[in-house]
Scaffold this motif. Structure first.
Motif, PDB file in Angstrom:
ATOM      1  N   GLU A  10       0.821  -1.215   0.000  1.00  0.00           N
ATOM      2  CA  GLU A  10       0.000   0.000   0.000  1.00  0.00           C
ATOM      3  C   GLU A  10       0.856   1.267   0.000  1.00  0.00           C
ATOM      4  N   TYR A  21       4.443  -9.397   8.501  1.00  0.00           N
ATOM      5  CA  TYR A  21       3.510  -9.525   7.390  1.00  0.00           C
ATOM      6  C   TYR A  21       2.616  -8.317   7.209  1.00  0.00           C
ATOM      7  N   VAL A  22       2.701  -7.380   8.158  1.00  0.00           N
ATOM      8  CA  VAL A  22       1.807  -6.221   8.105  1.00  0.00           C
ATOM      9  C   VAL A  22       2.634  -4.955   8.262  1.00  0.00           C
ATOM     10  N   GLU A  24       3.533  -1.540   9.648  1.00  0.00           N
ATOM     11  CA  GLU A  24       3.180  -0.919  10.921  1.00  0.00           C
ATOM     12  C   GLU A  24       2.575   0.465  10.736  1.00  0.00           C
ATOM     13  N   ARG A  25       2.798   1.055   9.586  1.00  0.00           N
ATOM     14  CA  ARG A  25       2.251   2.400   9.359  1.00  0.00           C
ATOM     15  C   ARG A  25       0.803   2.379   8.888  1.00  0.00           C
ATOM     16  N   CYS A  26       0.475   1.444   7.975  1.00  0.00           N
ATOM     17  CA  CYS A  26      -0.871   1.506   7.389  1.00  0.00           C
ATOM     18  C   CYS A  26      -1.601   0.171   7.411  1.00  0.00           C
ATOM     19  N   PHE A  27      -0.968  -0.864   7.995  1.00  0.00           N
ATOM     20  CA  PHE A  27      -1.578  -2.195   8.074  1.00  0.00           C
ATOM     21  C   PHE A  27      -1.656  -2.893   6.717  1.00  0.00           C
ATOM     22  N   PRO A  29      -0.540  -5.202   3.495  1.00  0.00           N
ATOM     23  CA  PRO A  29       0.238  -6.439   3.469  1.00  0.00           C
ATOM     24  C   PRO A  29       1.655  -6.207   2.930  1.00  0.00           C
ATOM     25  N   VAL A 202       0.538 -16.595   8.141  1.00  0.00           N
ATOM     26  CA  VAL A 202       0.352 -15.378   8.930  1.00  0.00           C
ATOM     27  C   VAL A 202       1.700 -14.651   9.029  1.00  0.00           C
ATOM     28  N   ARG A 205       3.903 -15.057   5.977  1.00  0.00           N
ATOM     29  CA  ARG A 205       3.086 -15.027   4.764  1.00  0.00           C
ATOM     30  C   ARG A 205       3.778 -14.416   3.528  1.00  0.00           C
TER      31      ARG A 205
END
Lengths: 423, 91
Positions: A10, A21-22, A24-27, A29, A202, A205
């Protein structure tokens, strides 16, 4: 193409190649980003062709420090020309990528092979997953081979064939009272608490997803280093669908293939079609659904990669379509009758969407189409139960003559005699 | 209404390391506003510019995805539990 970072799909924030896997700023992927390839296309092809007959022949395009010395032999599955299927559908050239030929009979062996290898490199001591079924077997088997304990979380109402075949490998099966999305949510919470556990889909991922690229690589190599015109593949989370295209794109970017990514057609079951619904509505926002379909391996009501799948379908001139449970059963039958490949319900979805596209005239007879059959019919036997009858006879020639040869249809004499056995 | 909010590991660093927070409000949206008031940095992580949830943020009320309820307008009652998790799905 050495892997150099994890990158947010994103907002493009970059992170080291660790277990995250995520963003930290905008969640958003994360996915693996690679440094530009330093080798010529000829050199890359030479290395691939000198490699093993498994997915590790594409190690240059996978996110591992070292290719594993040993693993369950995964990938390099047959690409089968399906002339009788093509003829039935009025198409010219149809190929089936037969993923039932993997060690645990589905494409999930690919993603698990890569995820587990990376998990070992990162120092994890236990593997786990949230599964709609096929992943369960793959994680259990690959963990058994590697000698690692495995925990497999599945919806408690999963097909017994999938639970039994995963349990056979010695993994701890956890049947969760809830649908896949509930299982997935639980695993996300557990993964936050268990630091030495690698949940393949998870916390590792991004590496897991890269395994599906090898479906694109293999298809192109098996077609003689050429691209298909169209692809039909199932969509659950949307990960496989988008990564098959990424595989083609990686080879195009490296100069190994020339041309464009094929028109990508995604296939969903009507009883769980959040991506097809969003596609039809002209949006990229997938509203989650509560799945109700026989295609349990595709029953993800909240598909995280849905927006990317929709974007890919639009960008390449493809589509995302959905078919009913009856069409899925007919798809399983059609594929089996014309190719000798018995697929699970997900492959029925794919075949039914292929048939639908053919019927709608979406596919030019001059086009080369590849359909991905991702799992084995032996795992969803109930789909064909009751769809034919066995002619049960006494062990006498006369009984055979009367009950089978003269019976029109084959079992009529038996049915009259009350001996026909419905299966 | 006093509500407990469970935070995912990815958000704990901007919430003083806490795994949970307490907040007040009559809807999920108000409860989240209360959370942002305590930990300002969380707003940016969870919500986009229009105040709606970012597309890869999932919020659950007592285990149910709020998109199956009334979204941010879903009413909460005293003692409810709200869980925030990243959207990720495998298969």
């Amino acid at each position: 193409m050495p892997a150099e970072a994890l990158k947010c799909k994103e907002c493009s924030t970059r992170y080291p190649l660790e277990a995250r896997y995520v963003c930290e700023r905008c969640f958003g992927p994360l996915e693996v980003a690679y440094a530009p390839c330093g080798s010529s296309p000829e050199e890359l092809k030479r290395r691939i062709q000198a490699g093993p007959h498994s997915l590790w022949r594409y190690a240059d395009f996978l996110p591992l420090d070292c290719t594993p010395r040993t693993s369950l032999p995964t990938g390099w599955t047959p690409l089968v020309r399906a002339d009788r299927l093509a003829e039935r559908l009025g198409l010219g050239e149809v190929w089936i990528k037969n993923e039932t030929a993997n060690p645990t009979h589905s494409f999930k062996d690919r993603v698990v092979a890569v995820a587990l290898a990376r998990a070992v490199e990162l120092g994890f001591d236990t593997v786990a997953c949230a599964s709609t079924g096929n992943l369960a077997g793959a994680v259990a088997a690959h963990a058994a081979y590697a000698g690692l304990p495995a925990y497999v979380f599945v919806p408690a109402d999963l097909e017994p064939e999938k639970i039994l075949s995963a349990g056979a490998y010695g993994a701890q099966i956890v049947g969760v009272r809830g649908n896949y999305d509930a299982v997935n949510r639980l695993c996300m919470e557990i993964s936050g608490e268990r630091e030495s556990w690698a949940f393949v889909n998870v916390n590792v991922r991004p590496y897991y997803a890269e395994g599906s690229k090898t479906l694109g690589f293999e298809t192109a190599e098996q077609l003689g280093w050429e691209l298909p015109d169209r692809v039909v593949a199932p969509v659950a989370s949307g990960s496989l669908f988008t990564k098959v295209a990424r595989g083609f794109q990686d080879f195009i970017d490296a100069g190994i293939l020339s041309g464009d990514v094929p028109a990508m057609h995604g296939a969903q079951a009507e009883g769980c079609s959040p991506v097809a619904q969003a596609y039809a509505a002209g949006t990229a926002v997938c509203r989650p659904v509560k799945p109700d379909t026989i295609a349990k391996s595709l029953a993800i009501g909240d598909p995280a990669d849905g927006p990317y799948a929709i974007d890919l379908a639009r960008r390449t001139g493809g589509s995302i379509d959905a078919v009913s449970d009856d069409e899925i059963r007919a798809g399983v039958r059609l594929l089996a009758e014309t190719t000798g490949i018995f697929t699970e319900t997900a492959g029925g979805v794919t075949t039914a969407v292929l048939a639908k596209l053919a019927e709608q005239g979406e596919i030019d007879p001059g086009e080369r189409v590849v359909a991905y059959i991702t799992g084995d019919g032996l795992k969803t036997l109930d789909t064909v139960r009751g769809s034919f009858e066995v002619a049960e006879i006494e062990p006498h020639l006369e009984a055979f003559q009367r009950g089978v040869v003269e019976g029109t249809p084959a079992t009529s004499a038996l049915r009259e005699a009350g001996q026909g056995a419905a299966i | 209404m006093a509500v407990t909010i469970k935070l995912p590991t990815q958000l704990r660093s901007v919430a003083g390391g806490a795994a949970e927070a307490q907040s007040d409000g009559s809807t999920v949206g108000e409860v989240l506003e209360g959370l942002y008031a305590q930990h300002g940095e969380l707003r940016d992580r969870i919500a986009g510019e229009n105040g709606e949830l970012r597309r890869f943020v999932n919020v659950y009320l007592k285990g149910e995805d709020i998109r199956f309820l009334e979204g941010l307008a879903t009413p909460v009652t005293d003692g409810d539990e709200v869980t925030i998790l990243p959207a990720v799905a495998g298969g």
